[in-house]
Design a protein around this motif. Structure first.
Motif, PDB file in Angstrom:
ATOM      1  N   GLY A 223       1.057  -1.112  -0.170  1.00  0.00           N
ATOM      2  CA  GLY A 223      -0.044  -0.468  -0.025  1.00  0.00           C
ATOM      3  C   GLY A 223       1.164   1.358   0.079  1.00  0.00           C
ATOM      4  N   ILE A 224       2.269   1.557   1.141  1.00  0.00           N
ATOM      5  CA  ILE A 224       3.023   2.306   0.415  1.00  0.00           C
ATOM      6  C   ILE A 224       3.611   2.576  -0.824  1.00  0.00           C
ATOM      7  CG2 ILE A 224       4.422   3.274   2.202  1.00  0.00           C
ATOM      8  CD1 ILE A 224       3.803   1.568   4.612  1.00  0.00           C
ATOM      9  N   LEU A 225       3.874   1.502  -1.082  1.00  0.00           N
ATOM     10  CA  LEU A 225       4.983   1.683  -2.316  1.00  0.00           C
ATOM     11  C   LEU A 225       3.701   2.028  -3.534  1.00  0.00           C
ATOM     12  CD1 LEU A 225       6.527  -2.291  -2.365  1.00  0.00           C
ATOM     13  CD2 LEU A 225       8.050  -0.135  -1.984  1.00  0.00           C
ATOM     14  N   LYS A 226       2.459   1.197  -4.183  1.00  0.00           N
ATOM     15  CA  LYS A 226       1.665   2.043  -4.082  1.00  0.00           C
ATOM     16  C   LYS A 226       1.505   3.760  -4.228  1.00  0.00           C
ATOM     17  CE  LYS A 226      -0.350  -2.134  -5.473  1.00  0.00           C
ATOM     18  NZ  LYS A 226      -2.003  -2.551  -5.556  1.00  0.00           N
ATOM     19  N   ARG A 227       1.225   3.669  -3.038  1.00  0.00           N
ATOM     20  CA  ARG A 227       1.427   5.424  -2.632  1.00  0.00           C
ATOM     21  C   ARG A 227       2.336   6.587  -3.111  1.00  0.00           C
ATOM     22  NH1 ARG A 227      -2.061   3.081   0.762  1.00  0.00           N
ATOM     23  NH2 ARG A 227      -4.034   3.683   0.944  1.00  0.00           N
ATOM     24  N   GLN A 228       3.568   6.006  -3.259  1.00  0.00           N
ATOM     25  CA  GLN A 228       4.701   6.613  -3.429  1.00  0.00           C
ATOM     26  C   GLN A 228       4.545   6.047  -4.976  1.00  0.00           C
ATOM     27  OE1 GLN A 228       7.671   4.759  -1.257  1.00  0.00           O
ATOM     28  NE2 GLN A 228       7.123   6.175   0.994  1.00  0.00           N
ATOM     29  N   LYS A 229       4.207   5.368  -5.395  1.00  0.00           N
ATOM     30  CA  LYS A 229       4.544   4.688  -6.682  1.00  0.00           C
ATOM     31  C   LYS A 229       5.521   4.581  -7.330  1.00  0.00           C
ATOM     32  CE  LYS A 229       1.420   8.697  -8.125  1.00  0.00           C
ATOM     33  NZ  LYS A 229       0.274   8.189  -8.551  1.00  0.00           N
ATOM     34  N   SER A 230       6.439   3.404  -6.690  1.00  0.00           N
ATOM     35  CA  SER A 230       7.434   3.107  -6.388  1.00  0.00           C
ATOM     36  C   SER A 230       7.302   1.620  -7.650  1.00  0.00           C
ATOM     37  CB  SER A 230       8.098   2.096  -4.997  1.00  0.00           C
ATOM     38  OG  SER A 230       9.068   2.024  -5.292  1.00  0.00           O
ATOM     39  N   ASN A 231       8.765   1.761  -7.430  1.00  0.00           N
ATOM     40  CA  ASN A 231       8.833   0.596  -8.877  1.00  0.00           C
ATOM     41  C   ASN A 231       8.774  -0.899  -8.432  1.00  0.00           C
ATOM     42  OD1 ASN A 231       7.549   2.436 -11.851  1.00  0.00           O
ATOM     43  ND2 ASN A 231      10.053   2.225 -11.137  1.00  0.00           N
ATOM     44  N   ILE A 232       8.430  -1.134  -7.530  1.00  0.00           N
ATOM     45  CA  ILE A 232       9.330  -1.919  -6.612  1.00  0.00           C
ATOM     46  C   ILE A 232       7.658  -2.667  -6.379  1.00  0.00           C
ATOM     47  CG2 ILE A 232      10.142  -3.283  -3.782  1.00  0.00           C
ATOM     48  CD1 ILE A 232      12.126  -0.735  -3.991  1.00  0.00           C
ATOM     49  N   LYS A 233       7.965  -4.390  -6.403  1.00  0.00           N
ATOM     50  CA  LYS A 233       6.988  -5.011  -6.291  1.00  0.00           C
ATOM     51  C   LYS A 233       7.051  -5.817  -4.495  1.00  0.00           C
ATOM     52  CE  LYS A 233       6.116  -4.948 -11.259  1.00  0.00           C
ATOM     53  NZ  LYS A 233       6.672  -4.229 -11.352  1.00  0.00           N
ATOM     54  N   THR A 234       5.945  -6.940  -4.415  1.00  0.00           N
ATOM     55  CA  THR A 234       6.336  -7.533  -3.177  1.00  0.00           C
ATOM     56  C   THR A 234       5.335  -8.588  -3.819  1.00  0.00           C
ATOM     57  OG1 THR A 234       3.176  -7.377  -2.432  1.00  0.00           O
ATOM     58  CG2 THR A 234       5.450  -5.755  -0.997  1.00  0.00           C
ATOM     59  N   ILE A 235       6.131  -9.921  -3.269  1.00  0.00           N
ATOM     60  CA  ILE A 235       5.930 -11.083  -3.421  1.00  0.00           C
ATOM     61  C   ILE A 235       6.119 -11.937  -2.215  1.00  0.00           C
ATOM     62  CG2 ILE A 235       7.915 -11.349  -4.727  1.00  0.00           C
ATOM     63  CD1 ILE A 235       7.048 -13.705  -6.928  1.00  0.00           C
ATOM     64  N   HIS A 236       4.747 -12.772  -2.724  1.00  0.00           N
ATOM     65  CA  HIS A 236       4.834 -13.941  -1.209  1.00  0.00           C
ATOM     66  C   HIS A 236       5.461 -15.130  -1.495  1.00  0.00           C
ATOM     67  CE1 HIS A 236       3.755 -16.728   1.610  1.00  0.00           C
ATOM     68  NE2 HIS A 236       3.199 -15.991   2.289  1.00  0.00           N
ATOM     69  N   ILE A 237       6.749 -15.369  -0.472  1.00  0.00           N
ATOM     70  CA  ILE A 237       7.543 -16.073  -0.753  1.00  0.00           C
ATOM     71  C   ILE A 237       7.481 -17.611  -1.538  1.00  0.00           C
ATOM     72  CG2 ILE A 237       7.712 -17.681   1.871  1.00  0.00           C
ATOM     73  CD1 ILE A 237      10.617 -18.017   1.969  1.00  0.00           C
ATOM     74  N   ALA A 238       5.478 -18.325  -1.229  1.00  0.00           N
ATOM     75  CA  ALA A 238       5.341 -19.647  -1.964  1.00  0.00           C
ATOM     76  C   ALA A 238       5.486 -19.342  -3.170  1.00  0.00           C
ATOM     77  CB  ALA A 238       3.998 -19.888  -1.467  1.00  0.00           C
ATOM     78  N   GLU A 239       4.814 -18.205  -3.891  1.00  0.00           N
ATOM     79  CA  GLU A 239       5.185 -17.922  -5.299  1.00  0.00           C
ATOM     80  C   GLU A 239       6.237 -18.136  -5.761  1.00  0.00           C
ATOM     81  OE1 GLU A 239       2.309 -14.688  -6.062  1.00  0.00           O
ATOM     82  OE2 GLU A 239       2.640 -13.673  -4.654  1.00  0.00           O
ATOM     83  N   ILE A 240       7.671 -17.164  -5.253  1.00  0.00           N
ATOM     84  CA  ILE A 240       8.455 -17.828  -5.259  1.00  0.00           C
ATOM     85  C   ILE A 240       9.180 -18.997  -5.705  1.00  0.00           C
ATOM     86  CG2 ILE A 240      11.263 -17.174  -5.353  1.00  0.00           C
ATOM     87  CD1 ILE A 240      10.522 -14.387  -4.054  1.00  0.00           C
ATOM     88  N   LEU A 241       8.977 -19.527  -4.551  1.00  0.00           N
ATOM     89  CA  LEU A 241       8.968 -20.845  -4.343  1.00  0.00           C
ATOM     90  C   LEU A 241       8.249 -22.312  -5.421  1.00  0.00           C
ATOM     91  CD1 LEU A 241       9.802 -21.620  -0.497  1.00  0.00           C
ATOM     92  CD2 LEU A 241      11.264 -21.520  -2.543  1.00  0.00           C
ATOM     93  N   ASN A 242       6.965 -21.651  -6.000  1.00  0.00           N
ATOM     94  CA  ASN A 242       6.110 -22.743  -6.240  1.00  0.00           C
ATOM     95  C   ASN A 242       6.788 -22.354  -8.194  1.00  0.00           C
ATOM     96  OD1 ASN A 242       3.581 -24.553  -7.247  1.00  0.00           O
ATOM     97  ND2 ASN A 242       3.029 -22.089  -7.760  1.00  0.00           N
ATOM     98  N   SER A 243       7.048 -21.300  -8.254  1.00  0.00           N
ATOM     99  CA  SER A 243       7.161 -20.737  -9.700  1.00  0.00           C
ATOM    100  C   SER A 243       8.785 -21.590  -9.978  1.00  0.00           C
ATOM    101  CB  SER A 243       7.734 -19.437  -9.999  1.00  0.00           C
ATOM    102  OG  SER A 243       8.473 -19.248  -9.432  1.00  0.00           O
ATOM    103  N   GLY A 244       8.896 -22.279  -9.344  1.00  0.00           N
ATOM    104  CA  GLY A 244      10.489 -23.325  -9.736  1.00  0.00           C
ATOM    105  C   GLY A 244      10.500 -24.347  -9.619  1.00  0.00           C
ATOM    106  N   ILE A 245       9.449 -24.999  -9.650  1.00  0.00           N
ATOM    107  CA  ILE A 245       9.146 -26.166  -9.407  1.00  0.00           C
ATOM    108  C   ILE A 245       8.363 -27.065 -10.564  1.00  0.00           C
ATOM    109  CG2 ILE A 245       8.288 -28.136  -7.839  1.00  0.00           C
ATOM    110  CD1 ILE A 245       9.061 -27.164  -5.978  1.00  0.00           C
ATOM    111  N   LYS A 246       8.280 -27.541 -11.563  1.00  0.00           N
ATOM    112  CA  LYS A 246       7.567 -27.749 -12.301  1.00  0.00           C
ATOM    113  C   LYS A 246       6.782 -29.363 -12.429  1.00  0.00           C
ATOM    114  CE  LYS A 246       9.642 -24.374 -15.156  1.00  0.00           C
ATOM    115  NZ  LYS A 246       8.104 -23.203 -15.358  1.00  0.00           N
TER     116      LYS A 246
END
Length: 246
Positions: A223-246
């Motif tokens: 929410g703070i990042l969006k209000r600051q119009k930052s390019n940084i994104k948030t992502i839950h660790i489950a999404e990173i780990l899941n994307s790596g396993i086929k």
């Protein structure tokens, strides 16, 4: 291994992709995963606000939905800690006590129960790890930096073999983001300032993403990042780990 997937209400409503990633990840790791359809809030918001006596219905519903499973896994350290510390039922106290021992945060379950110490994958981005207070100080998912003791981090251990992932060393590694559940409502100004400070540390290290094990903290920072119009994104660790396993 029969696993009950415990998804926090705010994840279910606002970040369903985190719940889906958690489900898919556990399936890929060989678990028999079920999602009880009648689960609701665990009662943490009421308890945090001083109304623990109003959570009896939440406790009874949790027990009714999850008592059949060998393990209960959740992608949120704060919700897991609440259940571990506060799940009670006057009519089924022995059952409640047994269930408190079967509840695990996602990275804790993967490393301690499944005994998986790393996951192969690919995430070619610069990432900052936000360590949530409940996970670190309550569940001991990582070592507190103020202690003169060997460092460990279960989430970072799982990220260590993700190809292309550049995990930066933050200046203040385990500082609170200011979310604090209902604290962000009752003490909005302080909460926002703490969140801004937390983001500034990530900005100094030029990260692309902020990850973590609690979507509540990431939601606050997002929410703070969006209000600051930052390019940084948030992502839950489950999404990173899941994307790596086929």
């Amino acid at each position: 291994m029969k696993v009950g997937l415990f998804i926090p209400c705010y994840v279910d409503q606002f970040y369903p992709k985190v719940g889906i990633a958690t489900y898919e990840l556990l399936i890929k790791l060989g678990c028999d995963v079920r999602f009880p359809m009648k689960q609701t809030c665990c009662g943490q918001p009421m308890a945090n606000s001083g109304y623990q006596h109003l959570t009896k219905g939440c406790d009874a519903n949790f027990i009714a939905n999850f008592s059949e499973f060998d393990y209960i896994v959740c992608p949120s350290g704060s919700c897991v800690l609440h259940v571990k510390d506060h799940l009670h039922d006057e009519k089924q106290e022995d059952l409640a006590a047994a269930m408190r021992k079967k509840v695990f945060e996602l990275t804790e379950f993967i490393t301690d129960v499944l005994k998986v110490d790393h996951i192969e994958g690919n995430f070619p981005h610069k990432v900052g790890m936000h360590v949530s207070c409940h996970g670190q100080r309550g569940l001991k998912l990582s070592q507190m930096t103020e202690l003169n003791a060997p460092f460990f981090s279960k989430p970072e251990q799982l990220l260590s073999n993700i190809k292309g992932l550049d995990l930066v060393a933050l200046t203040r590694k385990d500082e609170c983001c200011g979310f604090g559940g209902t604290f962000c409502v009752t003490e909005e100004a302080v909460s926002v300032k703490m969140g801004q400070d937390r983001i500034r540390d990530h900005e100094k290290h030029d990260v692309d993403y902020i990850t973590g094990g609690d979507m509540s903290c990431l939601m606050h920072l997002e929410g703070i990042l969006k209000r600051q119009k930052s390019n940084i994104k948030t992502i839950h660790i489950a999404e990173i780990l899941n994307s790596g396993i086929k």
